[in-house]
Design an enzyme around this catalytic site. Structure first.
Site, PDB file in Angstrom:
ATOM      1  N   ASN A  12     -30.490 -15.273 -47.122  1.00 42.54           N
ATOM      2  CA  ASN A  12     -29.919 -13.782 -46.857  1.00 42.54           C
ATOM      3  C   ASN A  12     -30.951 -12.864 -46.475  1.00 42.54           C
ATOM      4  OD1 ASN A  12     -28.711 -11.301 -46.472  1.00 42.54           O
ATOM      5  ND2 ASN A  12     -28.050 -10.982 -48.769  1.00 42.54           N
ATOM      6  N   LYS A  14     -30.915 -10.253 -44.913  1.00 42.34           N
ATOM      7  CA  LYS A  14     -30.725  -8.741 -45.276  1.00 42.34           C
ATOM      8  C   LYS A  14     -31.450  -7.891 -43.843  1.00 42.34           C
ATOM      9  CE  LYS A  14     -30.897  -9.106 -50.045  1.00 42.34           C
ATOM     10  NZ  LYS A  14     -30.911  -8.645 -51.455  1.00 42.34           N
ATOM     11  N   HIS A  98     -21.140  -8.461 -50.478  1.00 42.42           N
ATOM     12  CA  HIS A  98     -22.560  -8.288 -51.036  1.00 42.42           C
ATOM     13  C   HIS A  98     -22.724  -7.070 -51.888  1.00 42.42           C
ATOM     14  CE1 HIS A  98     -26.781  -8.048 -51.851  1.00 42.42           C
ATOM     15  NE2 HIS A  98     -26.883  -9.412 -51.578  1.00 42.42           N
ATOM     16  N   GLU A 100     -24.897  -4.976 -52.116  1.00 44.25           N
ATOM     17  CA  GLU A 100     -25.506  -3.861 -51.568  1.00 44.25           C
ATOM     18  C   GLU A 100     -24.450  -3.108 -50.444  1.00 44.25           C
ATOM     19  OE1 GLU A 100     -28.738  -5.898 -49.900  1.00 44.25           O
ATOM     20  OE2 GLU A 100     -29.658  -6.086 -51.743  1.00 44.25           O
ATOM     21  N   GLU A 170     -23.939 -13.039 -58.171  1.00 43.08           N
ATOM     22  CA  GLU A 170     -25.282 -12.240 -57.995  1.00 43.08           C
ATOM     23  C   GLU A 170     -25.281 -11.154 -58.764  1.00 43.08           C
ATOM     24  OE1 GLU A 170     -27.279 -13.226 -53.958  1.00 43.08           O
ATOM     25  OE2 GLU A 170     -25.919 -11.374 -53.611  1.00 43.08           O
ATOM     26  N   GLY A 176     -33.559  -8.531 -56.099  1.00 49.56           N
ATOM     27  CA  GLY A 176     -34.544  -7.969 -55.478  1.00 49.56           C
ATOM     28  C   GLY A 176     -35.381  -7.462 -56.629  1.00 49.56           C
ATOM     29  N   SER A 215     -33.129 -13.005 -57.215  1.00 55.69           N
ATOM     30  CA  SER A 215     -34.661 -13.227 -57.600  1.00 55.69           C
ATOM     31  C   SER A 215     -34.487 -14.932 -57.870  1.00 55.69           C
ATOM     32  CB  SER A 215     -35.064 -12.551 -58.850  1.00 55.69           C
ATOM     33  OG  SER A 215     -34.966 -11.222 -58.504  1.00 55.69           O
TER      34      SER A 215
HETATM   35  P1  PGA Z   1     -32.938 -11.588 -53.879  1.00 57.11           P
HETATM   36  O1  PGA Z   1     -31.529 -11.117 -53.123  1.00 57.11           O
HETATM   37  O2  PGA Z   1     -33.120 -13.054 -53.939  1.00 57.11           O
HETATM   38  O3  PGA Z   1     -33.971 -10.815 -52.956  1.00 57.11           O
HETATM   39  O4  PGA Z   1     -32.759 -11.217 -55.259  1.00 57.11           O
HETATM   40  C1  PGA Z   1     -30.486 -11.955 -53.225  1.00 57.11           C
HETATM   41  C2  PGA Z   1     -29.122 -11.327 -52.517  1.00 57.11           C
HETATM   42  O5  PGA Z   1     -29.168 -10.359 -52.593  1.00 57.11           O
HETATM   43  O6  PGA Z   1     -28.696 -12.231 -51.798  1.00 57.11           O
END
Ligand code: PGA
Length: 258
Positions: A12, A14, A98, A100, A170, A176, A215
């Site tokens: 992903n 982003k 997601h 976010e 998640e 992140g 992460s």
């Molecule tokens: P990350 O993001 O691996 O940077 O923690 C995962 C995601 O948001 O899908």
């Protein structure tokens, strides 16, 4: 990881990348995953880079997808992108719900369920994200929150429809942040999600893929992927470096071979 569910590793990206950077990223991924036959791989670039990604990945086994879609098929929705549009560019997947988007665009469980249905209608596999915040975990309501998120799709759509998608657990506090869930913490929620679905349909609970996201990196992927209910990963930060993404794919491929 379970042998009947082919592991899936999804990047992903982003809102990251330039035409130049994604060219080298895709070249690296393409070249270095060519021999991995035990897993499925996909990348989800920003929508504007999907046509370029499609061209770059033509004749490879790597799939691509969107990061979001509208719940509507067409119409006066400025700035939105629909399932049929993603379908025109042969997107196999689209991420829905997601955290976010739930956070910054105030997407509700109801809207996410509508987007899930819109993806299926356009013949695209939704990667349906669920997960609790740190506060919710500390309050001991992780299962309540995640259960409600899963139920929303089953109740709005149906369990059969949910079964056509992929779930990504998640934990918001792990996204992140570098603080990944321990394999035990992740496995516990993955097993809970499967049990929750089993209440509606045991077969679907057994066959649906549940990815872990938050992460995931080359050095923690193997442990996470070794859990019986973790069927792959949704990778953010580490999917932007081809060496890291490929390393995660390699670990998944090696484990799937066992
Ligand atoms: P990350 O993001 O691996 O940077 O923690 C995962 C995601 O948001 O899908």
């Amino acid at each position: 990881m379970n042998n009947t569910r082919t592991p899936l590793i999804v990047g992903n990206w982003k809102m990251n990348g330039t035409l130049e950077s994604i060219q080298s990223l895709l070249t690296g991924i393409k070249t270095d995953t060519e021999t991995l036959n035990n897993i499925q791989i996909a990348v989800c670039p920003p929508a504007i880079f999907i046509p370029y990604t499609k061209d770059m990945l033509a004749k490879t086994k790597i799939a691509w997808g969107g990061q979001d879609l509208s719940e509507h098929a067409k119409g006066a929705y400025t700035g939105e992108i629909s399932g049929p549009m993603l379908q025109e560019y042969n997107c196999r997947y689209v991420i829905v719900g997601h955290s976010e988007r739930r956070m910054y665009q105030q997407e509700s469980n109801e809207l996410v369920a509508q987007k899930f249905a819109a993806a299926i209608k356009a013949n695209i596999i939704p990667i349906f994200c669920v997960g609790e915040t740190l506060q919710q975990r500390e309050d001991g309501i992780t299962e309540q929150v995640v259960g409600k998120q899963v139920d929303a799709v089953i109740e709005h759509d149906s369990c059969a429809l949910l079964g056509q998608g992929v779930i990504a657990y998640e934990p918001v506090w792990a996204i992140g942040t570098g603080h990944t869930a321990t394999p035990e913490q992740a496995q516990e929620v993955h097993a809970f999600i499967r049990e929750r679905i089993a209440k509606y349909d045991k077969k679907i609970a057994e066959s649906i893929k549940i990815l872990y996201g938050g992460s995931m990196k080359p050095d923690n992927a193997a442990e996470l992927l070794a859990q019986s209910d973790i069927d792959g990963g949704l990778i953010g930060g580490a999917s932007l470096k081809s060496a890291d993404f490929v390393a995660i794919c390699n670990r998944a491929n090696a484990q799937a071979a066992v």
